[in-house]
Design an enzyme around this catalytic site. Structure first.
Site, PDB file in Angstrom:
ATOM      1  N   ASP A 121      31.903  31.887  35.422  1.00  0.00           N
ATOM      2  CA  ASP A 121      31.157  32.751  36.331  1.00  0.00           C
ATOM      3  C   ASP A 121      29.826  33.121  35.693  1.00  0.00           C
ATOM      4  O   ASP A 121      29.743  33.381  34.500  1.00  0.00           O
ATOM      5  CB  ASP A 121      31.965  34.020  36.636  1.00  0.00           C
ATOM      6  CG  ASP A 121      31.370  34.825  37.777  1.00  0.00           C
ATOM      7  OD1 ASP A 121      30.670  34.227  38.629  1.00  0.00           O
ATOM      8  OD2 ASP A 121      31.611  36.043  37.834  1.00  0.00           O
TER       9      ASP A 121
ATOM     10  N   HIS B 201      33.980  41.762  34.947  1.00  0.00           N
ATOM     11  CA  HIS B 201      35.209  41.466  35.684  1.00  0.00           C
ATOM     12  C   HIS B 201      36.255  42.524  35.362  1.00  0.00           C
ATOM     13  O   HIS B 201      36.495  42.825  34.200  1.00  0.00           O
ATOM     14  CB  HIS B 201      35.754  40.089  35.290  1.00  0.00           C
ATOM     15  CG  HIS B 201      34.883  38.957  35.719  1.00  0.00           C
ATOM     16  ND1 HIS B 201      35.044  37.678  35.231  1.00  0.00           N
ATOM     17  CD2 HIS B 201      33.844  38.890  36.589  1.00  0.00           C
ATOM     18  CE1 HIS B 201      34.137  36.887  35.779  1.00  0.00           C
ATOM     19  NE2 HIS B 201      33.393  37.603  36.599  1.00  0.00           N
TER      20      HIS B 201
ATOM     21  N   SER C  89      32.793  39.130  31.051  1.00  0.00           N
ATOM     22  CA  SER C  89      34.197  39.064  31.456  1.00  0.00           C
ATOM     23  C   SER C  89      35.045  39.430  30.237  1.00  0.00           C
ATOM     24  O   SER C  89      34.810  40.457  29.608  1.00  0.00           O
ATOM     25  CB  SER C  89      34.523  37.668  32.002  1.00  0.00           C
ATOM     26  OG  SER C  89      35.850  37.595  32.452  1.00  0.00           O
TER      27      SER C  89
END
Length: 348
Positions: A131, A39, A12
């Site tokens: 995540d 992401h 991310s």
């Protein structure tokens, strides 16, 4: 694909720089298929495959739905699609967001756990919130391997730390040494086979955007008494005492940290709506008072100005709430990655 070695890389914020360093250390003959989820904004036009391809000895491709899975290649998720694997082929899905993201790291990891079991490996890299932690745990629970970037060298250490909270036995390595760790993992024979759990099968099916098997099918958990930030539907509690997660009936999934972050956004939005309504009320009451004055209706004018004053007083309370200091350590994930990616691309 039980004999195929499948590796998922999830990142991310700070992930661009980390992936550059990681892929530069991959062997040109690594006998595994690698899948990358970063992401990114749904509207972004990413050049990540090209950028990674300049630094990686393995071929790097943008994911194509239905393409065969091949060892010795790196496949990169596009914006706004979950990257999954099913029956030896790449699946791109517009399934429900997970932790507010699509593509999500958890859906990829669960897909690899279901597809390859002990032959799957998950790698969690730099990023905010958590995540990837739940998906990494599923890979390990189904016999696979876990690698986590050393939190001490990650640009954003929240994702690596969350992954280690769930899988404390994961291999920990700096980004430049992950390639060496992967080479050692794929050189070992997978240990046995694991039957996929019903919950894993259910969650992968949701990520593929497949319809429920029955009309009244709910997520496999108890009602949590909470609302989904994405659709306002009821959330169901998944997991166990070790890992608290939530999923709504239509499939949006949330970790504990991601749900709290999304709730902060919902609360702020609601406060701004209330502030707007109060200031609209004050403006209308002021117009009524002015009109009453022009007609000589002093009583109506006084009442309207009192209403305007009260609405402005209440609005001032909301403005103080909205301007209050917050803990910068709880920033929500998802706002800075596209900027980070753009800066990374423009800087190279």
């Amino acid at each position: 694909m039980a004999d195929e070695r499948l590796i998922g890389l999830g990142a991310s914020a700070g992930g661009i720089e980390t992936l550059f360093e990681l892929v530069a250390g991959l062997d040109h003959d690594l006998p595994a298929a690698l899948f990358v989820v970063l992401h990114q904004s749904a509207s972004a036009r990413t050049t990540l495959p090209d950028l990674l391809g300049r630094r990686c000895e393995l071929p790097v491709d943008a994911a194509r739905h239905g393409a065969p899975v091949r060892a010795g290649r790196v496949v990169v998720a596009p914006p706004d699609r979950h990257l999954l694997v099913q029956d030896g082929r790449v699946v791109l899905s517009r399934g429900p967001h997970e932790n507010g993201h699509r593509p999500g790291v958890d859906p990829l990891f669960r897909s690899l756990a279901l597809e390859a079991g002990p032959s799957a490996t998950g790698v969690v890299l730099s990023g905010l919130l958590d995540d990837g932690a739940a998906g990494l745990l599923e890979i390990v629970r189904h016999g696979g391997n876990a690698v986590v970037q050393d939190p001490g060298e990650a640009l954003f250490d929240a994702m690596p730390r969350a992954a280690l909270d769930q899988v404390p036995g994961a291999v920990v390595a700096p980004a430049g040494a992950v390639g060496t760790a992967l080479r050692e993992i794929v050189a070992r024979d997978p240990l046995g086979t694991r039957r996929p759990s019903p919950q894993l099968v259910y969650e992968v099916r949701v990520s593929r955007a497949q319809p429920p098997e029955t009309v009244d099918e709910d997520p496999p958990g108890e009602p949590a008494g909470l609302a989904c930030p994405d659709c306002s539907g009821p959330l169901f509690a998944l997991g166990d005492d070790r890992l608290h997660r939530f999923r709504c009936r239509v499939g949006h999934a949330w970790s504990q940290d991601s749900l709290r972050s999304a709730q902060d956004v919902v609360v702020e939005h609601a406060l701004y709506e209330a502030l707007r309504a109060l200031e609209d009320k004050a403006a209308l009451a002021g117009r009524v008072a002015d009109a009453a004055d022009s007609r000589g209706s002093a009583l109506v004018a006084r009442r309207s100005r009192r209403k305007a004053h009260e609405a402005l007083r209440q609005a001032a309370v909301l403005r103080r709430l909205l301007s209050a200091d917050v803990d910068d350590g709880e920033d929500q994930d998802g706002h800075d990655e596209s900027t980070t990616e753009q800066e990374g691309q423009e800087g190279r």
